[in-house]
Design a protein around this motif. Structure first.
Motif, PDB file in Angstrom:
ATOM      1  N   LYS A   1      -9.213 -43.630   1.327  1.00 43.47           N
ATOM      2  CA  LYS A   1      -9.419 -45.144   0.556  1.00 43.47           C
ATOM      3  C   LYS A   1      -8.027 -45.754   0.544  1.00 43.47           C
ATOM      4  O   LYS A   1      -7.529 -45.403  -0.437  1.00 43.47           O
TER       5      LYS A   1
ATOM      6  N   ALA B   1      -5.350 -51.714  -1.154  1.00 39.52           N
ATOM      7  CA  ALA B   1      -5.548 -53.005  -0.816  1.00 39.52           C
ATOM      8  C   ALA B   1      -4.941 -54.109  -1.183  1.00 39.52           C
ATOM      9  O   ALA B   1      -4.415 -53.803  -2.297  1.00 39.52           O
TER      10      ALA B   1
ATOM     11  N   GLU C   1      -2.989 -58.392  -1.492  1.00 36.43           N
ATOM     12  CA  GLU C   1      -3.963 -59.906  -0.739  1.00 36.43           C
ATOM     13  C   GLU C   1      -3.020 -59.793  -1.564  1.00 36.43           C
ATOM     14  O   GLU C   1      -1.319 -60.292  -2.511  1.00 36.43           O
TER      15      GLU C   1
ATOM     16  N   TRP D   1      -5.145 -53.702  -5.360  1.00 33.98           N
ATOM     17  CA  TRP D   1      -6.490 -53.402  -5.673  1.00 33.98           C
ATOM     18  C   TRP D   1      -6.388 -51.699  -4.807  1.00 33.98           C
ATOM     19  O   TRP D   1      -5.753 -51.905  -4.038  1.00 33.98           O
TER      20      TRP D   1
ATOM     21  N   ASP E   1      -8.600 -50.506  -3.688  1.00 40.94           N
ATOM     22  CA  ASP E   1      -8.999 -49.500  -2.518  1.00 40.94           C
ATOM     23  C   ASP E   1      -9.711 -51.136  -2.017  1.00 40.94           C
ATOM     24  O   ASP E   1     -10.118 -52.195  -1.947  1.00 40.94           O
ATOM     25  N   TYR E   2      -9.947 -51.100  -0.591  1.00 37.99           N
ATOM     26  CA  TYR E   2     -11.005 -52.665   0.173  1.00 37.99           C
ATOM     27  C   TYR E   2     -12.224 -53.254  -0.549  1.00 37.99           C
ATOM     28  O   TYR E   2     -12.554 -53.758  -0.175  1.00 37.99           O
ATOM     29  N   ASP E   3     -12.977 -51.907  -0.894  1.00 41.93           N
ATOM     30  CA  ASP E   3     -14.112 -51.891  -2.145  1.00 41.93           C
ATOM     31  C   ASP E   3     -14.399 -52.891  -2.709  1.00 41.93           C
ATOM     32  O   ASP E   3     -14.631 -53.887  -3.864  1.00 41.93           O
TER      33      ASP E   3
END
Length: 71
Positions: free
Chosen positions: A8, A11, A13, A66, A68-70
């Motif tokens: 995982k 992330a 942004e 973050w 992870d992307y979730d």
């Protein structure tokens, strides 16, 4: 070197915006009080960085990390 598989990935942004150069310091103060403190309450939030361009004063790059992307 050992190869690691990331199940995982983190992330990141990235946002780019332009602020009048004479308002950058005020923008950063408000950003911290409103946006950074608000983000810190979200699950999965790691950190936020704001970079100002040396070549283009007032151009800000915001990186938000973050878990992870979730998140």
């Amino acid at each position: 070197m050992e190869l690691k598989k990331i199940i995982k990935p983190m992330a990141v942004e990235q946002l780019v915006m332009t602020v009048k150069p004479d308002l950058v310091d005020r923008w950063l103060e408000l950003d911290h009080e409103i946006w950074s403190k608000g983000l810190a309450k979200w699950p999965g939030y790691i950190r936020k960085e704001v970079w100002e361009s040396r070549e283009r004063p007032g151009r800000l790059t915001i990186n938000i990390y973050w878990e992870d992307y979730d998140a």
